[in-house]
Scaffold this motif. Structure first.
Motif, mmCIF file in Angstrom:
data_model
loop_
_atom_site.group_PDB
_atom_site.id
_atom_site.type_symbol
_atom_site.label_atom_id
_atom_site.label_comp_id
_atom_site.label_asym_id
_atom_site.label_seq_id
_atom_site.Cartn_x
_atom_site.Cartn_y
_atom_site.Cartn_z
ATOM 1 N N LYS A 57 4.787 1.541 0.886
ATOM 2 C CA LYS A 57 3.362 1.833 1.097
ATOM 3 C C LYS A 57 2.658 2.116 -0.232
ATOM 4 O O LYS A 57 1.546 1.655 -0.474
ATOM 5 C CB LYS A 57 3.200 3.026 2.046
ATOM 6 N N GLY A 373 -7.072 1.289 6.227
ATOM 7 C CA GLY A 373 -6.018 0.710 7.048
ATOM 8 C C GLY A 373 -5.062 -0.189 6.301
ATOM 9 O O GLY A 373 -4.262 -0.884 6.931
ATOM 10 N N ILE A 375 -2.490 0.603 4.747
ATOM 11 C CA ILE A 375 -1.172 1.077 5.155
ATOM 12 C C ILE A 375 -1.349 1.975 6.372
ATOM 13 O O ILE A 375 -2.475 2.355 6.711
ATOM 14 C CB ILE A 375 -0.445 1.852 4.031
ATOM 15 N N THR A 376 -0.263 2.315 7.021
ATOM 16 C CA THR A 376 -0.308 3.179 8.204
ATOM 17 C C THR A 376 0.003 4.629 7.810
ATOM 18 O O THR A 376 0.552 4.884 6.743
ATOM 19 C CB THR A 376 0.715 2.717 9.257
ATOM 20 N N PRO A 377 -0.352 5.593 8.659
ATOM 21 C CA PRO A 377 -0.108 7.004 8.329
ATOM 22 C C PRO A 377 1.376 7.325 8.239
ATOM 23 O O PRO A 377 2.221 6.656 8.842
ATOM 24 C CB PRO A 377 -0.758 7.754 9.496
ATOM 25 N N ARG A 382 0.384 11.651 11.062
ATOM 26 C CA ARG A 382 0.064 11.412 12.473
ATOM 27 C C ARG A 382 0.400 12.636 13.324
ATOM 28 O O ARG A 382 -0.278 12.923 14.310
ATOM 29 C CB ARG A 382 0.777 10.163 12.985
ATOM 30 N N TYR A 593 -7.807 5.367 7.939
ATOM 31 C CA TYR A 593 -6.789 4.545 8.595
ATOM 32 C C TYR A 593 -7.339 3.544 9.612
ATOM 33 O O TYR A 593 -6.604 2.673 10.071
ATOM 34 C CB TYR A 593 -5.733 5.439 9.256
ATOM 35 N N GLU A 594 -8.609 3.666 9.985
ATOM 36 C CA GLU A 594 -9.188 2.674 10.899
ATOM 37 C C GLU A 594 -9.705 1.500 10.081
ATOM 38 O O GLU A 594 -10.680 1.621 9.344
ATOM 39 C CB GLU A 594 -10.315 3.296 11.721
ATOM 40 N N SER A 595 -9.053 0.344 10.211
ATOM 41 C CA SER A 595 -9.414 -0.837 9.411
ATOM 42 C C SER A 595 -10.719 -1.445 9.896
ATOM 43 O O SER A 595 -11.120 -1.268 11.053
ATOM 44 C CB SER A 595 -8.297 -1.870 9.465
ATOM 45 N N TYR A 599 -5.870 -6.944 10.359
ATOM 46 C CA TYR A 599 -5.424 -7.424 9.055
ATOM 47 C C TYR A 599 -5.062 -8.909 9.110
ATOM 48 O O TYR A 599 -5.284 -9.653 8.145
ATOM 49 C CB TYR A 599 -4.228 -6.596 8.590
#
Length: 638
Positions: A57, A373, A375-377, A382, A593-595, A599
């Motif tokens: 990440k 977004g 990468i993810t949390p 989370r 984190y909200e794209s 993607y």
């Protein structure tokens, strides 16, 4: 696509907050360095342990930021420079000569008043040095401020005829840096108190002048510094074409709220280090100015830091005071780091070199800021986000806390928040006036209703409450708000004690743990506890008993849980590890984190890399007749 992401790239306001020596200025320097990412990229080996998701990440974010102009530096606005700007504005306002301006600075900004801690005074042996510095500053800035004839500095900054960008960013700000450096060489502690006093005076009265008469204070002035910063942000954007600004640093939570409400693109980053490293860093900074008295200054500044952090005055209604603890609680991104992991390793139990690396945490934030977004949390983010959301369920009127318990794989097993036990009325829904007027009596205990037990003076709880309420129109005083009350606070005050056992609520961590027992949950040995405030002694014991391996928290809770409970195991390796949370939480979690779009769709729009259809295979699936296949091909070719 570049136009789409320009919303983030061209305008983002970052507010930094944290305790003294925690690293706000360090982060500001990195964010404002145009070569920061390029140099970092060239220094690191990005192929190390590429199967580790955390490393991967980080690599994704760094590679993205390193490409062409994906990273653009920020510009730092120092909070202290704003105070200096206001001080000069007031010194020249409606004053016709440089001597009058100088007189204002000397006689009004440096009052001869006795304080409980040492301040600059005209009686100081070295005040002649300060006077000489001020005289030079007045000479340098007269040409700027002689036209600043508006009622407030913020109004002056709206005047398009003034070259505000040049005035502040190119002239005043460099002079401010030199001025405060000079003051620190005279007395480091007095300089910090000088800054604190000016900031509090401005937020309380709208002026840098010190007023002994507290009736001059008004809540209308609380945003005066924030509004000046806001105006300078607009000015900077008009001149530079972008609004990437770092504010170093915020210590008043109402000012932080101002920027949250003003800008959707505002992010507040709270930063911290272990106490030993933070104090060592402060000592090294002090030694640069006064090595002979460094330890004395460190002790004095630690007291100042504790006052700024606790924010007790703000909680009592003195909103102009600093309250760093509340700023940390309101922050949307948290950084915890060490500049020398090897040196402080013994103070960083449970931590790793990777997790405490400042650059890794900054790069992750910047990657998500400029490309939401990407990468993810992390599991920690989370999980803490769930705890953070849970806290708003709390009916506690003192402090809302959320907590979750997970197993060793970060699978959530229980959620809790601080609140009363089942079948009892939450504190925020009860009313003091109801108790006094004997309404909704099911909401209150027999003790509160005066049916059982008296105080030492023979009175009951309800009698004391009635003596407070009688003759007052609380509905008018509270402007229609519910007159909730804290039983623990009232009872302790009536008894003359301070006892936590009288709280009506279960703690959030306790509540989460009880849910597992209540509903027949699964084992959580070697699991995790996430809480928005570090656990008290009682909850720490329960976590120990349940076999919790690691506890993540956002804000430290006062007490001896860490030094007494969590380190008291016979086998020290079995002690739960208490770790400060780092990453995004709250509104910032969603914004980062909200794209903007899926993607996969973005990849196709940018590079058209999706596989192309094979017409021959499709035609063959439609018919096995060769003649028909050829006719279809001819039609497609036409």
């Amino acid at each position: 696509m570049k136009q789409l992401y320009s919303l983030r790239k061209d305008f983002a306001i970052i507010g930094l907050t944290g305790r003294s020596g925690a690293g706000c200025s360090t982060i500001a320097r990195r964010l404002s360095d145009p070569n920061y990412i390029k140099e970092l990229y060239s220094e690191l080996d990005l192929n190390v342990d590429s199967n580790n998701t955390n490393n991967l990440k980080f690599n994704i974010c760094l590679k993205f930021l390193e490409f062409e102009d994906n990273f653009e530096p920020f510009h730092t606005i120092k909070y202290s420079h704003i105070l200096f700007y206001q001080m000069l504005y007031e010194s020249f306002y409606i004053r016709n000569t440089k001597e009058q301006a100088l007189s204002f600075l000397i006689e009004t900004v440096f009052p001869q008043i006795e304080f409980n801690m040492p301040r600059f005074s005209r009686e100081d042996d070295e005040f002649s040095k300060i006077e000489s510095i001020l005289r030079q500053i007045v000479d340098q800035t007269e040409i700027i401020f002689k036209s600043y004839d508006c009622m407030t500095l913020e109004i002056c900054l709206r005047d398009n005829e003034k070259d505000t960008f040049c005035d502040f960013f190119q002239i005043v700000s460099p002079i401010a840096k030199s001025f405060f450096d000079s003051l620190k060489r005279i007395d480091y502690t007095k300089t910090n108190l000088f800054l604190q006093d000016i900031a509090c005076n401005l937020r309380a009265t709208g002026s840098v002048k010190y007023y002994e008469d507290k009736t001059t204070e008004s809540i209308e002035n609380i945003y005066i510094i924030a509004e000046t910063i806001n105006r300078l942000i607009k000015c900077f954007r008009e001149n530079k074409g972008h609004g990437r600004i770092v504010i170093d640093s915020l210590k008043n939570s109402l000012e932080l709220t101002y920027f949250k409400e003003r800008y959707a693109a505002f992010y507040c980053i709270a930063t911290n280090k272990v106490e030993k490293e933070r104090k060592d860093y402060k000592l090294s900074k002090i030694q640069m100015y006064d090595s002979a008295n460094a330890n004395v200054h460190l002790e004095q500044n630690s007291k100042i830091d504790s006052i700024e952090y606790a924010g007790k005055e703000v909680n009592k209604g003195a909103f102009a005071s600093p309250d760093v603890e509340n700023c940390i609680q309101k922050s949307e991104y948290h950084i915890f780091y060490s500049e020398d992991f090897k040196k402080y390793k013994d103070n960083l139990r449970g931590e790793t070199l990777f997790d405490t690396n400042l650059d890794i945490q900054i790069v992750k934030f910047l990657g998500l800021l400029f490309h939401p977004g990407i990468i993810t949390p992390s599991p920690q983010e989370r999980s803490m986000q769930v705890a953070y959301n849970a806290k708003v369920n709390s009916g506690c009127i003192s402090r809302q806390v959320g907590a979750i318990v997970t197993d060793a794989n970060h699978s959530i097993k229980a959620i809790g928040w601080n609140d009363v036990a089942k079948n009892q009325m939450p504190c925020n829904l009860r009313s003091l006036t109801d108790l006094a007027n004997e309404k909704n009596l099911d909401h209150f205990s027999d003790f509160e209703k005066g049916l059982k037990d008296n105080y030492k003076d023979g009175t009951t709880f309800d009698q004391k409450i009635k003596s407070i309420v009688t003759g007052r129109d609380l509905n008018e005083e509270l402007e229609g708000r519910n007159c909730s009350f804290c039983f623990k606070t009232c009872h302790n005050e009536f008894e003359g004690n301070s006892n936590q056992v009288h709280t009506r609520s279960l703690h959030a961590e306790e509540n989460a743990m009880l849910q597992i027992t209540k509903y027949g949950g699964q084992g959580i040995h070697d699991g995790y506890l996430y809480t928005t405030a570090s656990p008290c002694e009682l909850c720490s014991k329960k976590a120990f008993q349940l076999g919790i391996r690691t506890i993540y928290f956002i804000d430290p809770y006062p007490g001896i849980a860490t030094s007494h409970i969590l380190t008291s195991g016979i086998n020290k390796t079995d002690n739960p590890v208490l770790l400060m949370f780092r990453g995004a939480v709250g509104r910032g979690f969603h914004k980062l984190y909200e794209s903007f779009m899926a993607y996969k769709d973005e990849l196709n729009i940018r590079a058209d890399i999706h596989p192309k259809s094979n017409n021959n295979s499709i035609i063959a699936n439609l018919t096995s007749d060769a003649e028909k296949q050829n006719r279809i091909k001819l039609i497609l070719n036409e």
